[in-house]
Structure formats: C-alpha cells, structure tokens
Design a protein around this motif. Structure first.
Motif, PDB file in Angstrom:
ATOM      1  N   PHE A 174       0.833  -1.207   0.000  1.00  0.00           N
ATOM      2  CA  PHE A 174       0.000   0.000   0.000  1.00  0.00           C
ATOM      3  C   PHE A 174       0.874   1.267   0.000  1.00  0.00           C
ATOM      4  CE2 PHE A 174      -2.968   3.188   1.469  1.00  0.00           C
ATOM      5  CZ  PHE A 174      -4.188   2.772   0.966  1.00  0.00           C
ATOM      6  N   VAL A 175       1.767   1.360   0.962  1.00  0.00           N
ATOM      7  CA  VAL A 175       2.555   2.585   1.104  1.00  0.00           C
ATOM      8  C   VAL A 175       3.628   2.671   0.021  1.00  0.00           C
ATOM      9  CG1 VAL A 175       4.106   3.873   2.628  1.00  0.00           C
ATOM     10  CG2 VAL A 175       2.101   2.699   3.583  1.00  0.00           C
ATOM     11  N   PHE A 224      -5.965   1.735   5.865  1.00  0.00           N
ATOM     12  CA  PHE A 224      -6.993   0.936   5.183  1.00  0.00           C
ATOM     13  C   PHE A 224      -7.428  -0.172   6.128  1.00  0.00           C
ATOM     14  CE2 PHE A 224      -2.952  -1.077   4.005  1.00  0.00           C
ATOM     15  CZ  PHE A 224      -3.200  -2.393   4.319  1.00  0.00           C
ATOM     16  N   HIS A 225      -8.539  -0.800   5.810  1.00  0.00           N
ATOM     17  CA  HIS A 225      -8.962  -2.019   6.499  1.00  0.00           C
ATOM     18  C   HIS A 225      -9.214  -3.050   5.420  1.00  0.00           C
ATOM     19  CE1 HIS A 225      -9.783   0.337  10.136  1.00  0.00           C
ATOM     20  NE2 HIS A 225     -10.343   1.224   9.334  1.00  0.00           N
ATOM     21  N   VAL A 278      -9.128  -7.699  -1.401  1.00  0.00           N
ATOM     22  CA  VAL A 278      -7.799  -7.089  -1.497  1.00  0.00           C
ATOM     23  C   VAL A 278      -7.823  -5.787  -2.287  1.00  0.00           C
ATOM     24  CG1 VAL A 278      -6.673  -9.335  -1.329  1.00  0.00           C
ATOM     25  CG2 VAL A 278      -7.163  -8.390  -3.580  1.00  0.00           C
ATOM     26  N   GLY A 279      -9.007  -5.367  -2.701  1.00  0.00           N
ATOM     27  CA  GLY A 279      -9.098  -4.117  -3.469  1.00  0.00           C
ATOM     28  C   GLY A 279      -8.778  -4.352  -4.927  1.00  0.00           C
ATOM     29  N   ALA A 314      -9.877   3.893  -3.534  1.00  0.00           N
ATOM     30  CA  ALA A 314      -9.434   4.999  -4.385  1.00  0.00           C
ATOM     31  C   ALA A 314      -7.988   5.410  -4.123  1.00  0.00           C
ATOM     32  CB  ALA A 314     -10.359   6.190  -4.215  1.00  0.00           C
ATOM     33  N   ASP A 315      -7.563   5.402  -2.858  1.00  0.00           N
ATOM     34  CA  ASP A 315      -6.194   5.843  -2.592  1.00  0.00           C
ATOM     35  C   ASP A 315      -5.215   4.685  -2.437  1.00  0.00           C
ATOM     36  OD1 ASP A 315      -7.038   4.903  -0.176  1.00  0.00           O
ATOM     37  OD2 ASP A 315      -6.527   6.704   0.970  1.00  0.00           O
ATOM     38  N   GLY A 316      -5.636   3.472  -2.790  1.00  0.00           N
ATOM     39  CA  GLY A 316      -4.705   2.337  -2.787  1.00  0.00           C
ATOM     40  C   GLY A 316      -3.968   2.302  -4.106  1.00  0.00           C
ATOM     41  N   PRO A 317      -2.794   1.694  -4.160  1.00  0.00           N
ATOM     42  CA  PRO A 317      -2.067   1.610  -5.429  1.00  0.00           C
ATOM     43  C   PRO A 317      -2.860   0.755  -6.435  1.00  0.00           C
ATOM     44  CG  PRO A 317      -0.998   0.276  -3.749  1.00  0.00           C
ATOM     45  CD  PRO A 317      -2.097   1.013  -3.065  1.00  0.00           C
ATOM     46  N   LEU A 318      -3.337   1.347  -7.487  1.00  0.00           N
ATOM     47  CA  LEU A 318      -4.220   0.710  -8.467  1.00  0.00           C
ATOM     48  C   LEU A 318      -5.461   0.128  -7.780  1.00  0.00           C
ATOM     49  CD1 LEU A 318      -1.611  -1.173 -10.711  1.00  0.00           C
ATOM     50  CD2 LEU A 318      -2.333   1.215 -10.835  1.00  0.00           C
TER      51      LEU A 318
END
Lengths: 806, 160, 294
Positions: free
Chosen positions: A537-538, A633-634, A663-664, A730-734
């Motif tokens: 994520f980061v 995130f959760h 996992v998004g 939305a703010d996760g990588p892809l």
C-alpha cells in the motif's frame, strides 16, 4: 498526457516472484551467508535466573581462552533503547528480568572459541522475587520489574504507569455500555486466552556489525525494517542517522518478529570493542526462543450484549497482554487489540481496556496480525455463541451487525469509507464456497464428526500517523529500470508486485524492471517499516508517485522532440508517441538517458522519478477514549473450514478451507495465493498446536521443534480454496490493499466455531490441542464422549461379528 | 585432530582441512563455500541443512565432516545442469513454491532425491516424506503441485 | 523435552573408524568411559552439542562390514545389524509382511531424511521414554546381541532398557544387532502412535499376537512406550487372552485391565489422565484390528 486503456499484461496475473530463481538454486544471499574479511564471532552469556540483581560478572577465565578477543558486559552500554518505550538494555547492566536475558557477549576469532569463552563467564546473582503471570503482576504486592519506568523515554501514543508493571494502558470508550447492557436480551460473559507463541522464522536472528574507523556503522542483519533499525541505532548512540548503514539482505522469515528491536546495536558496539573488526552474532534456536522476543500471551475477560433481534449492542472487554521482561512492540499490540476490539462489526457501545504487563518471562513483540488474532479469537466465537442463543444462524447474526462501508463508523469513530471493501460479499463468498447450509458427508466411524465453521477478519496497519514511504526509479540507457524501495524482503513478494506496477505503467517487459537484491539504507529509498501489511500500500503508492514523476520528465523531453503540447504525449507499450499520430513514436530507450536528434545534438538526460506517500488522514488516538483514525486501510476477509473431529481423542484435522479477502485489486495473484495458503497453515499451526510452556520457575520447557511443534507438510489440508475479491480503494495503489497478515487472523476462531456448531463445545483457550479439546468435551459434553465410546464398541462389534462368522 | 578429507561436491572433487569435531554442515558452508545448505535448529528437527549424501537426503547438522570422507554430495547449487534449472527448480519457480526461501534449497534436494528414487510417488507419500523439513511460511500448498508437475519429468527421464 | 543447545559446535574429540569388530572393541577397552560409539549419530551428536554427553573418542562403527547385516532366515527370524539405517530396514520386504508393527513404527519414526541416517539400534540405545522402537521390539520379543571383552551375550530388549536414557550396555561393549524371532503364519501385529501436532507420540502401542483362534496356543503381547520413563508391558491385560472367551469379551476385559493396572506419567506433552484415556481407546482399536485380521 494519458495512457490508453488496455487489458493489463501483468496486474492480476500469476507472476513468479523475481527472486525465486536465486532461491531455488540456493544462491540467494541471506545475512546468515555473509562473511566479511577478518570477521569475528560473538556468543551470548545469558541469565539462568528469572529475576535477580547482578552482583558481579567475572570474565577473567573467559578472556584467557585462546582465540577470545574481548568480553563485553552491560557496563559497556549504559543506555536504554526501545521502539515505543525505552525500557530495554543491550546487555543486562544491573538486573536480569528473565531466564535467557543476555548478560555478556564473548568475541572470539572462531565460533568455537566464542562458545568456550561464553561457558567460562561467571555471574554472581542476588535473587529477587519473580512474577510469571500478568494477572498476578497487576497486584499491588507484585514485584516491580521496572522501578524506573517513569524515567524511560516514551512515544506519545503510549501510557506506561510508573510504580506498576503496566507497560501500556489503552482505553476505548464509545457510547454507554452499562446502559446498553440493560437493553440486551442475550449477554455472553467469558474468559479467553492465548499462550506465548514463537514466530519461529527459519533463519534465526543474526547480524554482523562493523564499526568503521570513520565512525560510520555498517550492519548486515536478518531483519524486516532496515530504516527503523537504523533510526533506533542512531538515536541510542546519538550519532547522525546517515552514519548508520543497514544492509538489506534476503531475510529468512520475519512474521513481525524481526521488525522490533534487534541485535544491531549490540554487534555494532562489539565491533568497536574488538578494534573495529566485523563481529557476527548468530542466535541458536534455543537462544531465539529464550533470549529474543516472541508473541505475547493474551488473557481476555469480556461481556457482550445482544438485543433479541440479534443486534450487537454492547461490548465490554478487558485485555491483559503478558509482555515479558520488555515491552518492545507489545505496547502497540495492546493498543491495537484495544482499538480494533469491535472487528468487522458496528457496535454502538464499547468499553475496552487493554493492558500490556511486564512479567519475568521472555520479552515479546509484534507477530503477524498484531493484536487482531487476539481480538478475533474472542469476538468471532462470541458471534456464533450469540447466534446460537438467539436462535439465529452464524451468517444471519453477522449480516445484522457487519459494518456498512459508507455508513458505519469503527469503534474509534472513524467513518468506514465507501470503498473500504465489501464485508458482506466476503461473507456470502464463504457461505457459497464452503457450502454452509448444505449437507455434510458423515464419516463412517461413529466417533468422528465432520463440521464446518467460519470466522471473519478485518485488519489495517497499526502505525504512527506520519509513517511514510518513498520510491526512486532510475531509467538505464536501454530503457530498463532500477526501482529503489526500502521495503524488506522476507518472502511477501512485495518487490515483485512493485516491479509489476512499473512494468505495467510503462508497458515494458517485467524483466526490464528490478528491485536490487543487495540493498542498503544509504542507497535505497526510505520507508518507515515493513510491517502491518503496509508494504504494497505505502511503497506501492510511493512507486506510483515516482512513476508519475518519471513520466513528467519524459514528457518534458518528448514534447520538445515532437513539438507538441504535453497533453498529446502518450507513454505506453515501452514507447513514447503522439496522440492521433502513431507515426510519431520513439522507444523509451531513446529517451531514457537523453534524446539524441538525427544530427547529433541531444536534449534531456537520464530519467529519474522520485515519489513518496504519507497518509494525510490518520491521527493520534484520544488518550481517554481511543477515538481517532489509526489505519490507512482495512482489509475485510474471512476463513471457512471443514474439519474432522475425533470425539474419542480430541484430534482436529482441517480437511478443507476457504480463504477470502477483499484485497481491493489483485496485483500479483500468485503472491496473494501464497499469502492465503501460508496464512492458513500458520494459523492452523498456531491455533491448534503451538504453545511455549514455562514451568513454575520461569524455565521454558520446549525451546526446540520437537517440543514446540510447527505445521509440517503432512498437516496440509486436502483443499484450500482462495478467493480474492476486488473492491478497489481509491487511494490504494491501483486500488489495492494489504493482505499478508489478515490471512491468519480468522483461522483459529473458524476452527473453534466449527466445533461449537457441531458439538456445542466451547474452546476458549488456544491452542486447541487434542488434550484440550478432549478436556472441553469431558467437561461440557460428556454425553458426546460416552456416546462416541459406545459407538466405537458397537462399530468394532460389527466387524467382530463378521470375523466370528468367518 | 586435524585431517584432510576428500569429497565430491556437486560433481567436483573438493579437499578440506577439518578437525574431527567439525560438522559436515559447517565444513560445507564455511570451508567449501556451499551456502545453500542452511540451518535453523542445529539438532535435526527442521531439515534445512539437508543435502544429498551418496544418493540419499540427509541432515548435515548431525553428521561429522570426517564421516563424509570419500562421499558424493549434491546440494541445490548442483542440481541444475549447464545453467538450466532442473525440472524441480523450474516447477518451484512456476508454482510460487518459495516465500522467504530459506528452506527452499532443503526442499529442492529432498524432493529431488525422493523423485529420483520413485517418480510415481503419491500425494500422501510426498507429504509424509517431506515432513522432515519445515517451511514456516507455509508454502506447502505451492510445493505440492510443483513436485507433482516435476515428477512427470523424472518419470520421463527414468523411462528414457 | 527441554532440549535445545545454545552451542553450535561440538567439543573436541578424536574420531576413529575401525574396520573390524576386534579393533573397535580394543579402542573401547583402551578408552572405557571416554569413548562413545557413533553409528547414525542423530542422538549422540545432539547430546554432545548440548554438553549432556562428553566423549574423548568417537568410534564410528560404520566401517565394520558385519554390522551392516540385514538378514531374514526362515525359521530363525530377522537380524538387523547395528549400522543398518531405518530406511534400509523399511525396504526389506519381510518387514511389512511379517513384522508389521515394526514396519509401522519405523515409518512414523522421525522423518525420511533422518531415517536415511539413523539406525534402529541407535534409537533403542537412546532410551528416551517417547521413542518408537522399544514397544514393537518388546512385543516381538526381540533380543539385543552384544559383543564385549567377555565375549558375546544376548539380552531381551525388555530388560535391555533399564530406565530413562539408561540401557544394559557397558562402555566397552558394542551392540552388534537386534534379532526378532520368526513369526508364524498365524501371527499378526500392529503399531499405533498418537502424535497429532507433536513429534513424539503421546502414547505408542504395539500389539503382537499369534494363534488367535486356538486359545491354548494363543499369545498376545501388548507394549506401550511414551507412558512412563521406560516401556511398559501390559502383562495383566495379556493374560486375559489365555482364556477361552469370545474376542469381544477379551478385548473389553483387556482394556479394563489396562485402565485398572497402568498409571501413565504426566509430562509437558500430555497429562497422565489423558494418556490413560488414549491408551484405552488405542488398545481397543489395536486389539480389534488384530482380531479382524486373524
């Protein structure tokens, strides 16, 4: 500038980990394999008393052993360190606090001489009263482990209570539980516990320290988080951070246990003492069990109240974490278990107190899941028990209480964002894939029971609000890319996932993007730590930001080359071209180092992209109520199992399992599945079998893999199904979220729920060993056991009749 | 006492000066530079020090170097031929049968030796025969299909 | 069980590898208590790493050809030399066929990579309570063949194990082999080990029976390990089978005898109470299966 939409070449697919060829050929270099010229070896001398004053340490005989160079004791390091609470000495300098506490280190030319030297250090003690149970340690008459607790350096998020053994106290307060309990028609009140367990990463902690003549310290270490190791070392030695270089080699497993305080400051100081020669310390497995840090033991007393229609109205919980001699990460584990006590559920009234308490046992630290396995072990069983009391099924009660993204808020008052994930779909997927509600094949033997159960999980990283990450990508002259990131490499596959993102974004082959295997803090980009499932994520967001930066630089050059406005420049398929005019196109390699016009003059230069990511939303938590925003995130998920229970012996065999996580966005499907399978195996092992057993005097009885059983190949279930749901954030990588820890959180309670559903037997205490299950059966449902015995006799009688006739 | 031992390691004759009390594990790693042989318990439980000694997978932390005099040793570095990965190594890469990778060489040599002996091995036998090596990352569910896939190649080369 | 060494290296010693039994015996004679026999090494080297055993000389007997004998002679039984590895024993076809309980015990003993190295004699001589080999060996009425300065002697496994890590073997003696008597066509055997989530069995049980259908000649031997500091033979339960009763009654009575006459130990693997329960369940199963196959 824009990127043309096309189906991804890498993202979401099965991609082998980039380091796997080195690993299968045995040529990946771990710290364990590193040798430096002139290297010396260190061996620890450890305490055989649980709590004592050190009266004297006699090193004379040891120093005379041929090959011994020097012997260091606590006097050589008169300072305290710690990640959150500075409670730790490098070597005990006045008091030993557990059996195994390092007291001295012998440095020698060979390991053999170091070991002989270590056996010849003589320590004189004056015993102090010891305490081994955290519940005893809370009593006013209990011996105090850290009388100077009030003088220690403490990070702002933590509250040790001087004059007690409490290393941290966390409170979560929301609504009014007492009033809410009056409205409840079902109340469940019970005690739960989990024992001390070991990370048991295969590569034991080991490191080499080199205190250079120029004052710079180099360390090679089997660790997860090079940058926090660097910071802690610089801080404790009071030197500039850039005077410490941590070499980030392959690491043979971490699981949280190599994120906290390591042995780096010790070997660095030993190197100085040994005349600036490199010194290597390798922990034996026994030392890893008894002198390093493990997962804390957990005790919970909880009261949960539900309305008659199944609404979870009130939850009051006291968590006590046995953090051993030093707090390390466990102070934050206690905080996290506290603020996350409500799991995936919307509970209006919460009153949680979570304590980390010192005892005279092995110190403890973070482990995969970080407070969430503890909370879920309790909460997910309560859900099934409440359902049973209310005449609801375990699915229904969860549907009633699940958080609703976009509407609900968590226990800390954080609004659950709309794109946080789809817990409802997680639940539905488990129901469908596990076949909940469908008939179960009955085993032939009447004493065997086949049962299904499941549990949900949710987790986010527990990190300081300002924990950030960065990335640097350097184009090489042929258009290939070196990606510099600081995330540790201990099997999670994050670096491959990051390379996939870069390859996808530029449309180039994955082979042309690489994170160097041999890294160091002075030549890779900073990231706070590699913990809490935050890496992808980061560092993924930082990588995307670096990609954006590199693209901007490419566009700057390309718009001049093509003489078009920058919004017309397209970067894809490894090429830079102009929108609507595909004949205007050059290869990335033509521009990567500098663009050369046909006549020979050049513009631009080597392309470097730099980026970072920091959460702007997180806050500290209110010290009285625990309210605030702790996580970036959760990830919602769950585990379902189908087990075989032997009523005669208490044995549990996990036959089938289903792992679901939202996992998004799947980056590397192979990586996600590795985590899901691995988390299941580790979750089974921990919840069914693992327990560090201490005797009355504080001696660990099983510091080995014969007495401390780890899941073996033969324990692998017949089938593990894996489903990765994709509700992009939305703010996760892809759109991606982390998944590495979530996958083991719900395994234990899923198994316990399967047993509860089939037999009504409640298992409050891990591990669920055959004997523990048998005891629970005897105490709670002796009729089942008797029936099984009758069934066995009857079963054998039938076979016997057949044989009598023969 | 010190003595000179001769062994064949991954097809090459090697000579080492050893003391009687030195373990094969340490001589392989520290004197012969064979670093694929790892260790994690030093008492025969974890299996990470496994190597193939005269055709059989053994745990080198409980064998003296002097006992290995004259023997033939194969490790993960020596399984591949001419720069090409062996079938078992290829399958491990393809199925993602490595996580932290510290146990991987031990599983590679152990799986290689059981497949060489019996490429018809069943799933349950694979599980049983590899239960002497520990993977804490729990990558067994990736290793199993990898080993089954590789077994086809071993069958082919055995029948050839 | 609280084993685990802080040390990586072994203390210094001299390594000897004699090629005859005579030479081996004379090295032992010279060094007495200072010498130890090295075969598979699994037990010995571990104990030495932990500094629980000291030795100035290790005598590697793997160079002595006659100790590597694995031989089945019809009418005489099976002889297993002291350097034969566990996997070599497993591969002998007679084992599974006639000595099923020993086959099953060795199959569950440690793991494949260790079985390539360790020996049956080594396992037996370690004499830890939880080891697998003694129960089937005693149930088969096996003997240990020993050579020493006084010559040859043979002792039953049952009396060879004297207690926790204690066997009837002088420092100057060498175990050359183990002999298992011939089993008739009517003999049946079984080994059960309860080890879910543990390396060692909490209860190990071997039953060897012959002539089940003719009560006058009927013999049933029931032996446990892991329930006490040394193996336990269930003599009172065995005597039940001397009577002429239907199998179901004998099995029930034997299990009752076990419940009433054997008090298993508690350790950090299991409580005595749980062991006792497992013993009953396992014995019931083992005896039934034995009769089933008769």
């Amino acid at each position: 500038m824009e990127t043309e939409a096309q189906s991804p070449k890498y993202i979401g697919r099965y991609v082998p980990q980039q380091d796997s060829t080195l690993k299968v050929t045995g040529t990946a270099t771990y710290t364990f394999d590193v040798e430096l010229p002139g290297m010396l070896y260190a061996k620890l001398v450890t305490s055989d008393r649980p709590h004592a004053k050190i009266v004297s340490i006699d090193t004379k005989e040891s120093e005379q052993v041929p090959g011994v160079v020097a012997v260091a004791t606590g006097k050589d390091f008169n300072f305290r360190i710690g990640i959150y609470v500075g409670d730790r000495d490098i070597l005990a300098f006045d008091t030993v606090r557990w059996i195994g506490h390092p007291i001295a280190a012998v440095i020698a030319e060979t390991l053999e001489a170091a070991e002989e030297g270590a056996s010849k250090v003589h320590v004189e003690y004056e015993d102090l009263p010891a305490v081994f149970d955290p519940r005893e340690a809370l009593k006013p008459e209990a011996p105090l482990l850290h009388p100077k607790l009030g003088e220690y350096r403490v990070s702002p998020a933590f509250k040790p209570i001087p004059g007690t053994n409490i290393a941290n106290r966390f409170k979560l307060q929301r609504g009014n539980v007492d009033r809410a309990f009056d409205e409840c028609s079902v109340i469940i009140e019970d005690n739960f516990s989990m024992p001390y367990v070991a990370h048991a990463f295969m590569e034991t902690q080991n490191c080499i320290g080199l205190y250079r003549r120029d004052g710079v310290i180099e360390v090679w270490s089997s660790l997860q988080s090079p940058f926090s190791a660097r910071y802690l070392m610089a801080q404790s030695l009071d030197i500039p951070v850039n005077n410490v270089i941590i070499h980030n080699t392959f690491c043979g497993g971490g699981f949280g246990g190599k994120a906290g305080l390591g042995w780096e400051p010790l070997v660095a100081m030993l190197s100085k003492k040994a005349g600036h020669k490199p010194v290597k310390l390798i922990l034996s497995r026994k030392e890893q069990f008894t002198s390093a840090a493990v997962r804390e033991a957990f005790y919970a007393h909880v009261k949960a109240g539900f309305s008659k229609d199944g609404k979870f109205l009130a939850y009051k919980a006291t968590f006590i974490m046995d953090c051993g001699g030093y707090g390390d990460y466990t102070v934050n584990v206690s905080r996290t278990a506290g603020y996350a006590a409500d799991g995936s559920y919307d509970i209006e009234n919460l009153d949680v107190e979570s304590l980390a308490v010192y005892t005279n046992k092995v110190p403890t630290t973070a482990m995969r899941g970080f407070g969430y396995p503890e909370g879920h072990w309790v909460l997910e069983q309560i859900m099934d028990r409440a359902a049973s009391k209310l005449g609801l099924d375990p699915v229904k009660i969860r549907l009633i209480n699940l958080v609703r993204p976009g509407e609900s808020s968590t226990g800390t008052g954080e609004r659950v964002r709309e794109d946080a994930g789809n817990p409802r779909k997680v639940l539905e997927t488990i129901v469908k894939e596990l076949g909940i509600g469908k008939e179960i094949d009955k085993p032939n033997e009447p004493w065997m029971v086949r049962a299904r159960g499941f549990a949900l999980n949710v987790k986010g990283p527990s990190q300081p609000p300002n924990a950030s990450g960065s990335a640097i990508m350097k184009f090489n002259e042929d258009g290939s890319i070196d990606l510099l990131v600081g995330t540790g490499s201990f099997g999670q596959g994050t670096t491959t996932a990051l390379c996939m993102i870069v390859a996808e974004e530029f449309g180039i082959p994955l082979e042309k993007v690489r994170v160097p295997f041999d890294r160091a803090t002075d030549s890779e980009a900073y990231t706070w730590q590699t913990v809490g499932s935050r890496g992808l994520f980061v560092d993924g967001n930082a990588t995307l930001s670096a990609i954006k930066d590199a693209k901007r630089r490419i566009v700057d050059v390309a718009k001049q080359v093509f003489r078009v406005p920058e919004e017309d420049v397209i970067i894809s398929e490894g090429k830079v071209s102009v929108k609507g005019r595909p004949w205007l196109s050059i290869k990335l390699s033509d521009i990567a180092a500098a663009y050369t016009y046909p006549e020979g003059n050049a513009i631009g230069g080597p392309i470097i992209g730099a980026g970072y990511w920091t959460s702007v939303l997180n806050t500290y938590l209110n010290p009285e109520t625990g309210q605030g925003i702790p996580s970036i995130f959760h990830t919602f998920g769950g585990t379902g199992v189908e087990i075989l229970l032997n009523l005669l012996t208490g044995e549990i065999i996990v036959e089938r399992a289903i792992q679901v996580e939202d996992v998004g966005r799947v980056i590397n499907r192979l990586g996600v599945e590795q985590q899901m399978d691995g988390g299941l195996v580790m979750g089974m092992s921990v919840s069914l079998w693992e327990k560090m057993q201490f005797d009355q005097q504080g001696w660990l009885l099983n510091p080995n893999f014969t007495g401390y059983y780890l899941a073996r190949f033969k324990d692998l279930p017949k089938e593990i199904k894996k489903v990765a749901l994709e509700t992009p954030q939305a703010d996760g990588p892809l759109g991606a979220r982390g998944v590495g820890e979530m996958v083991m959180i719900s395994v234990g309670p899923a198994i316990a729920n399967a047993i509860f559903n089939a037999t009504g037997v409640m298992l409050n205490h891990e591990p669920m060993t055959p004997e523990a299950v048998w005891n629970a059966l005897r105490e709670q449902k002796s009729e089942l056991l008797n029936e099984a015995i009758r069934g066995m006799k009857e079963h054998f009688r039938q076979t016997e009749e057949v044989m009598t006739k023969q | 006492m010190a003595r000179v031992i001769t062994l064949t390691v991954n097809g090459r004759k090697r000579v080492a000066n050893v003391e009687d009390n030195e373990l094969l594990l340490d001589v392989l790693r520290d004197k012969l530079g064979v670093k694929s042989v790892k260790a994690a318990c030093w008492r025969g439980e974890c299996g990470l020090c496994s190597a193939i000694l005269d055709g059989k997978a053994v745990k080198t932390c409980l064998i003296l170097a002097v006992e290995a005099e004259g023997s033939e040793i194969t490790t993960a570095e020596g399984i591949s031929e001419d720069d090409k990965l062996s079938p078992i190594q290829n399958a491990f890469v393809e199925y993602g049968a490595t996580q932290c990778g510290f146990c991987t060489p031990a599983f590679i040599v152990s799986a290689h030796s059981i497949l060489q002996k019996n490429p018809e091995i069943t799933e349950d036998e694979i599980k049983e025969k590899l239960s002497g090596v520990i993977c804490r990352c729990g990558t067994y569910n990736q290793m199993l299909p990898a080993i089954k896939k590789a077994s086809k190649e071993y069958r082919r080369s055995k029948s050839a | 069980m609280s084993f685990g060494s802080p040390y990586f290296t072994l203390p210094r010693f001299r390594y000897e590898k004699p090629d005859t039994l005579e030479k081996a015996l004379s090295i032992l004679q010279e060094n007495k208590d200072d010498a130890r026999i090295l075969a598979g090494g699994v037990g010995l080297l571990n104990l030495m790493k932990e500094r629980l055993v000291e030795a100035k000389v290790l005598v590697d007997i793997k160079g002595i050809k006659e100790l590597h004998k694995l031989e089945y002679k019809k009418g005489q039984g099976l002889t297993i030399g002291s350097t034969v590895t566990l996997n070599e024993i497993l591969e002998h076809p007679i084992l599974k066929q006639r000595y099923t309980a020993l086959y099953q015990a060795i199959s569950t003993l440690s793991d494949n990579n260790l079985r390539n190295r360790s020996t049956l004699v080594g396992d037996l001589c370690e004499a830890l309570p939880w080891i697998d080999s003694p129960a089937p060996l005693i149930a088969f009425d096996a003997s240990v063949n020993i050579t020493g300065p006084e010559g040859y002697r043979s002792v039953k496994v049952e009396s060879f194990i004297k207690g926790m890590a204690e066997v009837d073997l002088a420092p100057v003696e060498i175990v050359t082999s183990i002999t298992l008597p011939e089993q008739t066509d009517t003999s049946r055997s079984i080994y059960l080990k309860f080890a879910r989530g543990t390396e060692f069995g909490l209860v190990n049980l071997a039953v060897v029976a012959s002539n089940l259908k003719k009560y006058v000649d009927r013999s049933v031997r029931i032996v446990y390990s892991a329930i006490d500091t040394k193996p336990v033979r269930a003599l009172e339960a065995e005597s039940v089978f001397k009577e002429d009763l239907p199998p179901r009654d004998m099995i029930s009575r034997a299990v009752e005898k076990i419940r009433d006459t054997i008090e298993p130990m508690s350790d950090n693997l299991a409580s005595g109470q749980y062991r006792k329960h497992l013993m009953q369940v396992m014995t019931y199963e083992a005896l039934t299966r034995i009769f089933e196959g008769a």
